[in-house]
Motif scaffolding. Structure first.
Motif, PDB file in Angstrom:
ATOM      1  N   THR A 181       0.823  -1.209   0.000  1.00 16.90           N
ATOM      2  CA  THR A 181       0.000   0.000   0.000  1.00 16.90           C
ATOM      3  C   THR A 181       0.856   1.259   0.000  1.00 16.90           C
ATOM      4  OG1 THR A 181      -0.139   0.020   2.421  1.00 16.90           O
ATOM      5  CG2 THR A 181      -1.862  -1.166   1.231  1.00 16.90           C
ATOM      6  N   GLY A 182       2.149   1.113   0.180  1.00 14.01           N
ATOM      7  CA  GLY A 182       3.044   2.263   0.188  1.00 14.01           C
ATOM      8  C   GLY A 182       3.436   2.692  -1.211  1.00 14.01           C
ATOM      9  N   GLY A 183       3.429   3.986  -1.462  1.00 15.18           N
ATOM     10  CA  GLY A 183       3.724   4.505  -2.793  1.00 15.18           C
ATOM     11  C   GLY A 183       5.114   4.181  -3.282  1.00 15.18           C
ATOM     12  N   ILE A 189      -0.245   1.905   4.389  1.00 15.57           N
ATOM     13  CA  ILE A 189       1.112   2.322   4.758  1.00 15.57           C
ATOM     14  C   ILE A 189       1.571   3.393   3.778  1.00 15.57           C
ATOM     15  CG2 ILE A 189       3.448   1.546   5.259  1.00 15.57           C
ATOM     16  CD1 ILE A 189       2.359  -1.207   5.784  1.00 15.57           C
ATOM     17  N   ALA A 190       1.020   4.577   3.949  1.00 13.82           N
ATOM     18  CA  ALA A 190       1.258   5.670   2.997  1.00 13.82           C
ATOM     19  C   ALA A 190       1.252   7.001   3.747  1.00 13.82           C
ATOM     20  CB  ALA A 190       0.193   5.648   1.904  1.00 13.82           C
ATOM     21  N   GLU A 191       2.292   7.197   4.572  1.00 13.66           N
ATOM     22  CA  GLU A 191       2.345   8.407   5.394  1.00 13.66           C
ATOM     23  C   GLU A 191       2.382   9.678   4.562  1.00 13.66           C
ATOM     24  OE1 GLU A 191       3.859   4.967   7.728  1.00 13.66           O
ATOM     25  OE2 GLU A 191       4.356   5.782   5.758  1.00 13.66           O
ATOM     26  N   GLN A 192       3.079   9.627   3.443  1.00 13.37           N
ATOM     27  CA  GLN A 192       3.151  10.815   2.586  1.00 13.37           C
ATOM     28  C   GLN A 192       1.759  11.219   2.110  1.00 13.37           C
ATOM     29  OE1 GLN A 192       5.981   8.689   0.081  1.00 13.37           O
ATOM     30  NE2 GLN A 192       7.376  10.415   0.252  1.00 13.37           N
ATOM     31  N   HIS A 193       1.016  10.245   1.618  1.00 13.23           N
ATOM     32  CA  HIS A 193      -0.339  10.523   1.161  1.00 13.23           C
ATOM     33  C   HIS A 193      -1.207  11.016   2.311  1.00 13.23           C
ATOM     34  CE1 HIS A 193      -4.278  10.193  -0.615  1.00 13.23           C
ATOM     35  NE2 HIS A 193      -4.621   9.272   0.267  1.00 13.23           N
TER      36      HIS A 193
END
Length: 643
Positions: free
Chosen positions: A153-155, A370-374
């Motif tokens: 799920t992380g970019g 799991i996409a802290e940036q988004h």
């Protein structure tokens, strides 16, 4: 057929797996699960994910030649079985303990661990770079990336896939550990046959020949080839309808039963022989083999403390609430009062305490994976739309979204509140998970406000202000530890963002001790020890650590010696920022800063790490006492000469 009492005891390394029969492999899988349940229930750790990858890890080690063929786990908490199979089973009693096994791959432990992969979604970039490097060096190594448990799920993973698709020369196998419900396993002989064809060089060569021949046919060649290719894709999509990866241009095989060792071995061997990037998609069951984990709806025992190895019940009840509990309750109360408040998290709904908010306000809760940036930039968008988002993540994961905090939130003056759980020294998860960078990083963000509350009352006060009063980028950080008893102030100077609480005040004191957050209580204990030595001091807690309060600057000007104590790096930390503000204001004062040195901290419990760093009441009081006595010595000598 007779087996040894314990097959696991006969496994000294991955090569030992290759001599085992199918029945022996199945017995070994059962033994490994029993071993994991027994050992991890005693030490705590990531139990559920590892119960799900037993057969998968065994198959990988049967097919690939570790460590010559590097294996990278993403995230690394899926590597317990890998550790067992690479000669570290006898060390599991020390898992996640000082001087013991890390809960993640650790190159210092074994040559089989290539990357200390503890933050998600990085394996494909590591693997692409390593495979590219081996290709340039002319080495025939195959790099294996095991990615799953949410890491896709992380970019960053998709950025890597985009590049991998353009590099067909790479010897790279991507094992997708799918332990969710996104895909339905494909069954039947036709599916298996097509999967084998897709990773057979002859299949690709035949397609290439057909393309060249058919395209030469006048008028009808190109349309005919397109029709044939469309037919192939259509058949493939009927058999494996979730074949997204093939659409990226990367060969795909699966889905496969991730608990069928024979099927896994067959597909992985095909992928290894293919010689170009291949995705092997495996369906696994998180928590498999431990009924308590399988029936645990929340997270299948993703991570546990010490538990009963039969029932799964915690061995020690938490009698006192945690900071996370206090945050969870405060969010529900604030959300009930203000419909503008929305909550976001990056695959941390339960660990950050947002479960209660989600239950009360499901339409106002967003888990982005799991996409802290988004998460941070999406929060900026929500703020622009007139809402007040609260983003709850672990402190260590804020590092991944610093650019978004700086350029999307702060540059646009968006009213986003970022709540950082697990701030400061966390200990057992090792160097990557200590939340020791956030105050240094956020301190350089223009216009950002940061609060490090010392108790529940201050948490409620600062969080309430963040979401209702100040339309500005805000950070609220707190520890993973138990919630301390309330620490009331004897006086307060200033108000709002300038407020400074005095926790102890002595009119004769020439020393000011400034304690931030969880360390405000530590500052009080240092004060008590100094008082026992006849050294009076005043203790202050700036409610808002950033921006530096003018009231704190004014207060410091009343003392000869200022001590700062923070659960963060000393370098660029709050103490050094206060020093700069004092210098800019012309305040001359001797200062001592206590915090975390600029180094990665070795594994250990929080008390053990703090003791090593000298961040204990006794150690700090001794250092302050030496400094105070050294400052007083010249005056005493001068007084004797005058006499």
């Amino acid at each position: 057929m007779m087996f040894p009492m314990s097959l696991l005891e006969s496994i000294a390394g991955p090569r030992d797996l290759r001599a085992l029969s199918r029945a022996q492999l199945e017995q070994l899988a059962e033994e490994i699960r029993a071993f994991l349940i027994t050992n991890v229930s005693r030490t705590g750790g990531h139990l559920g994910p590892n119960l799900g990858v037993v057969e998968l890890t065994m198959a990988i080690h049967r097919v690939f030649n570790s460590p010559y063929d590097p294996i990278i786990f993403d995230t690394g908490h899926q590597s317990y079985v890998h550790k067992i199979l690479t000669g570290r089973a006898d060390q599991f009693a020390t898992l996640r303990q000082q001087g013991g096994l890390s809960g993640y791959p650790e190159p210092g432990e074994s040559e089989h661990d290539w990357v200390a992969n503890s933050h998600a979604s990085t394996s494909l970039s590591w693997a692409e770079g390593m495979a590219k490097g081996y290709a340039l060096r002319g080495e025939d190594r195959t790099v294996v990336a095991v990615i799953g448990d949410g890491a896709l799920t992380g970019g960053m993973a998709w950025e890597a896939l985009n590049n991998i698709a353009a590099e067909p020369e790479l010897r790279l196998v991507i094992v997708v550990n799918d332990n969710g419900r996104s895909y339905t396993p494909t069954v039947g002989g036709l599916a298996n046959h097509l999967a084998g064809l897709r990773t057979d060089r002859r299949y690709e060569e035949t397609l290439s020949v057909i393309k060249r021949v058919v395209n030469k046919i006048p008028m009808f060649g190109r349309p005919m080839y397109g029709l044939m290719h469309g037919f192939k894709t259509g058949v493939k999509d009927v058999v494996a309808p979730q074949d997204l990866f093939s659409d990226l241009g990367i060969k795909y095989t699966g889905p496969i039963d991730g608990h069928d060792i024979a099927a896994l071995t067959n597909r992985l061997e095909q992928a290894r022989q293919f010689g170009s990037p291949v995705i092997v998609h495996c369906i696994t069951q998180k928590g498999k083999g431990f009924r308590a984990a399988e029936e645990h709806e929340e997270d299948r025992f993703h991570a546990v403390g010490q538990i009963n190895d039969v029932t799964g019940e915690p061995l020690s009840a938490t009698l006192q609430a945690t900071w996370t509990d206090a945050f969870a309750e405060t969010m529900v109360q604030l959300g009930a009062k203000d419909p503008r408040i929305v909550a976001l998290t990056a695959a941390m709904l339960h660990p950050t305490g947002l479960t209660r908010f989600a239950a009360a306000f499901p339409e106002r809760t967003f888990d982005v994976g799991i996409a802290e940036q988004h998460a941070i930039t999406s929060a900026a968008g929500l703020a622009k739309a007139g809402l007040h988002p609260v983003v709850a993540i672990y402190s260590t994961f804020l590092n991944r979204a610093f650019d978004q905090l700086l350029m999307d939130v702060a540059l646009h003056r968006c009213g986003v509140t970022v709540v950082l759980d697990r701030a400061g020294v966390t200990g057992a998860d090792g160097p990557s998970h200590n939340g020791m960078w956030d105050m240094t990083l956020t301190g350089i963000v223009p216009g950002l406000q940061l609060a490090a509350p010392r108790d529940q009352a201050r948490l409620e006060e600062t969080l309430s202000r963040a979401v209702t009063v100040d339309d500005a980028p805000t950070v609220v950080r707190f520890s993973k530890e138990r919630l301390p008893d309330e620490l009331p102030a004897v006086a307060r100077r200033g108000d709002g963002l300038t407020a400074v609480d005095l926790l102890h005040q002595d009119p004769e004191a020439r020393t000011l001790i400034v304690g931030y957050g969880q360390f405000a209580g530590l500052a009080v204990r240092v004060h008590d020890m100094l008082a026992a030595q006849g050294i009076p001091s005043t203790v202050a807690d700036p409610i808002w650590a950033l921006p530096i309060s003018p009231e704190l600057v004014s207060l410091a000007d009343e003392f000869d010696h200022v001590v700062t104590i923070e659960d963060n790096l000393v370098a660029g930390g709050l103490g050094q920022r206060l020093r700069a503000e004092l210098a800019a204001s012309g305040v001359e004062v001797t200062m001592q800063h206590f915090g975390i040195p600029q180094e990665f901290l070795a594994l250990g419990s929080r008390p053990q790490v703090l003791d090593r760093l000298g961040l204990t009441p006794k150690a700090i009081a001794q250092e302050v006492l030496r400094a105070v006595l050294a400052e007083a010595a010249p005056e005493q000598v001068h007084a004797r000469h005058q006499g």
